[in-house]
Design an enzyme around this catalytic site. Sequence first.
Site: not given
Ligand code: PLP
Length: 405
Positions: A22, A138, A190, A249, A278, A364
């Site tokens: 990466r 899932s 995504s 986002k 946290t 990914t």
């Molecule tokens: N859920 C999905 C489907 C994602 O694509 C992402 C990150 O890209 C997340 C959760 C995590 O979100 P964050 O970037 O706010 O940690």
Amino acid sequence: MFSFGEFFEAQVQALRREQRYRRFRILGRRAGEFPRARLAEPDRPPRDVVVWCSNDYLGMSQHPTVLAAGHEALGRYGAGAGGTRNISGTHELIVALESELASLHRKSGALVFSSGYVANDTTLATLGRNLPGCTFFSDASNHASMIEGIRRSGAGCEVFAHNDPDSLHRLLARSDPATPRVVAFESLYSMDGDIAPIPALVATAKHHGALVFVDETHAVGVHGPEGAGLVAQAGLLEQVDIVQGGLGKGYGAVGGFVTANATLIDFLRSYAPGFIFTTALPPAVAASALASVRHLRQSLRERRTLFERVTAVRSALELAGLPLLNSESQILPLIVGDSAVCERVADRLIDVHGVYLQPINYPTVPRGSERFRITPTALHTDPMAEALLVALRAELLREDIVRAA
Ligand code: PLP
């Protein structure tokens, strides 16, 4: 003795060999100029680029209202929250943000986390660890944060075929109805930009008495009434027990959240380690996120512009014969199918055309489906879109991925 140095070096070398090492681009995003940004890399002169791979879909990270709220909170409250929510970090702005999110989803409770990742991971892990004899169902394409939370929970897990209510039904039908079952999927995926058959998945889950968890990270702010997401658009907020969303986002800040009934939220607040142990979100972030959520509840302008732009870019790329996946959302995946080619094209897009697209490689996405994930935003202009088309066409022709007309 074990050589830690050799071990780490070998692991990194393996990634290099497989062409999936990466490489981060050092990007100076400048408020007021996005999607223009400046790439500043150590051994090269700085270059101005147009960013086509951001999740800041609506440009809210630089919206004047969002910036003003953040500046004001920073000046008034300082930089950090000062502690965990339990001990000293429950700021009135976070309480206001949670109340806004609960109202957005017509739920009696909401809980904010430091990221969308943490919201998924800790919520699912906490459910799985505490519900006696719990089994998760899932979706096969679920995000790493959901998979990780489920895995760490120690609960059982059945994976149903992606976006396939029949597959979910078959697995649920085999399970013990006396045990707690949790169905978890995303509303908008995504990497492929596809949208879940939410009504059918929810109906199947509810038919079997399962709890439903939906990740709306890429949908909130962007889709649905008041930007409430795709579950709201389907009119199913009441049936979905837990809606997860992101603040980093569409909303342009950072953080994550879940909305649910007040008892479930109270349970998570009391049992979820990723929430309890946290430091809370900084006040300026909470203020910006709150301003963004409020703004998008009443403004359609950003979303309209985004979808005009997405439609225009999609048609132009399709017309030019570029290999776009058939996505249904603001995410336009362009399949290259080879990590080395992806890297080469990405370098030339930057060096020759000033276009920044980050290669997306395994793990990914599956091997052989390496891609660019093109995300037009509300702030891209026609000339930028034209330049993207010219650049992609030239570079994909060069690599023989598209043919000359
Ligand atoms: N859920 C999905 C489907 C994602 O694509 C992402 C990150 O890209 C997340 C959760 C995590 O979100 P964050 O970037 O706010 O940690």
